[in-house]
Design an enzyme around this catalytic site. Sequence first.
Site, PDB file in Angstrom:
ATOM      1  N   ASP A  13       0.787  -1.250   0.000  1.00 33.15           N
ATOM      2  CA  ASP A  13       0.000   0.000   0.000  1.00 33.15           C
ATOM      3  C   ASP A  13       0.819   1.301   0.000  1.00 33.15           C
ATOM      4  OD1 ASP A  13      -1.972  -1.919   0.226  1.00 33.15           O
ATOM      5  OD2 ASP A  13      -2.876  -1.134   2.047  1.00 33.15           O
ATOM      6  N   LYS A 111      -7.128  -4.872  -3.101  1.00 37.20           N
ATOM      7  CA  LYS A 111      -7.887  -5.408  -1.977  1.00 37.20           C
ATOM      8  C   LYS A 111      -8.785  -4.334  -1.395  1.00 37.20           C
ATOM      9  CE  LYS A 111      -4.090  -4.354   1.135  1.00 37.20           C
ATOM     10  NZ  LYS A 111      -4.760  -3.284   1.892  1.00 37.20           N
ATOM     11  N   CYS A 156      -2.141  -2.666   7.573  1.00 38.73           N
ATOM     12  CA  CYS A 156      -2.018  -3.594   6.446  1.00 38.73           C
ATOM     13  C   CYS A 156      -0.726  -4.401   6.473  1.00 38.73           C
ATOM     14  CB  CYS A 156      -2.220  -2.848   5.143  1.00 38.73           C
ATOM     15  SG  CYS A 156      -3.942  -2.293   4.984  1.00 38.73           S
TER      16      CYS A 156
HETATM   17  C1  VGL Z   1      -4.723   0.737   5.653  1.00 35.19           C
HETATM   18  C2  VGL Z   1      -6.317   1.595   7.042  1.00 35.19           C
HETATM   19  C3  VGL Z   1      -7.281   1.485   6.062  1.00 35.19           C
HETATM   20  C4  VGL Z   1      -3.293   0.345   5.458  1.00 35.19           C
HETATM   21  C5  VGL Z   1      -5.662   0.609   4.654  1.00 35.19           C
HETATM   22  O1  VGL Z   1      -2.834   0.278   4.299  1.00 35.19           O
HETATM   23  O2  VGL Z   1      -2.615   0.094   6.479  1.00 35.19           O
HETATM   24  N1  VGL Z   1      -5.065   1.225   6.852  1.00 35.19           N
HETATM   25  N2  VGL Z   1      -6.929   0.993   4.875  1.00 35.19           N
END
Ligand code: VGL
Length: 207
Positions: A13, A111, A156
Amino acid sequence: MTSDDATALVVIDVQNDFCPGGALEVAEGDRVVPVANRLMGRFPLIVLTQDWHPRGHNSFAANHADAEPFSTTDMPYGTQVLWPIHCVQGSDGAAFHRDLETDRAHMVVRKGFRPAIDSYSAFFENDRTTPTGLDGYLKDLGVGRIVMLGLATDFCVYFSAIDAVALGYSVTLAEDGCRGIDLDGSLAAALADMRDKGVAFAQSDAL
Ligand code: VGL
Ligand code: ZN
């Protein structure tokens, strides 16, 4: 070297919304980019994950009456943090950081695209059972070891790392390639739990 020794680099991410100025910014989130780029030159298989939500996603506080961002709610699959709107499919915020060398990736796992369920982990959605397909992909290619980094350490990255261990991979976290959100002590808790579950920690220049 047996095929089980194949190592994949999994970059979690590294998207604009998790970098400074983004909708769910992580302090120093952009600092992981050079670490990711450097490590991409060192592993034979590169996987990127991309948080990829529809605008009506259930994990957004804005989609719940009277809910503040960073509060929690009960979902059928358990407690869910309600986030600011982030990583909406096709938006600039959902795009990878512009300096991330995405052309080097072999696989991109998206995702969090099902409206009713969030997905922190690269392997399973937040019900802890719906697979993303990444385990099948890696096992098909004989991957037994994973080096992981990215954002955010305590969400994540954390869930991806503990799921990877549970699925039988040997997992090393490139610590300097991660940054956390730290919601009510979540960063220390995540680091302790990863350690307990057998995730190894390393500095990226030692990998
Ligand atoms: C994430 C919160 C919501 C992350 C993704 O990538 O850690 N955290 N969506
Ligand atoms: Zn998200």
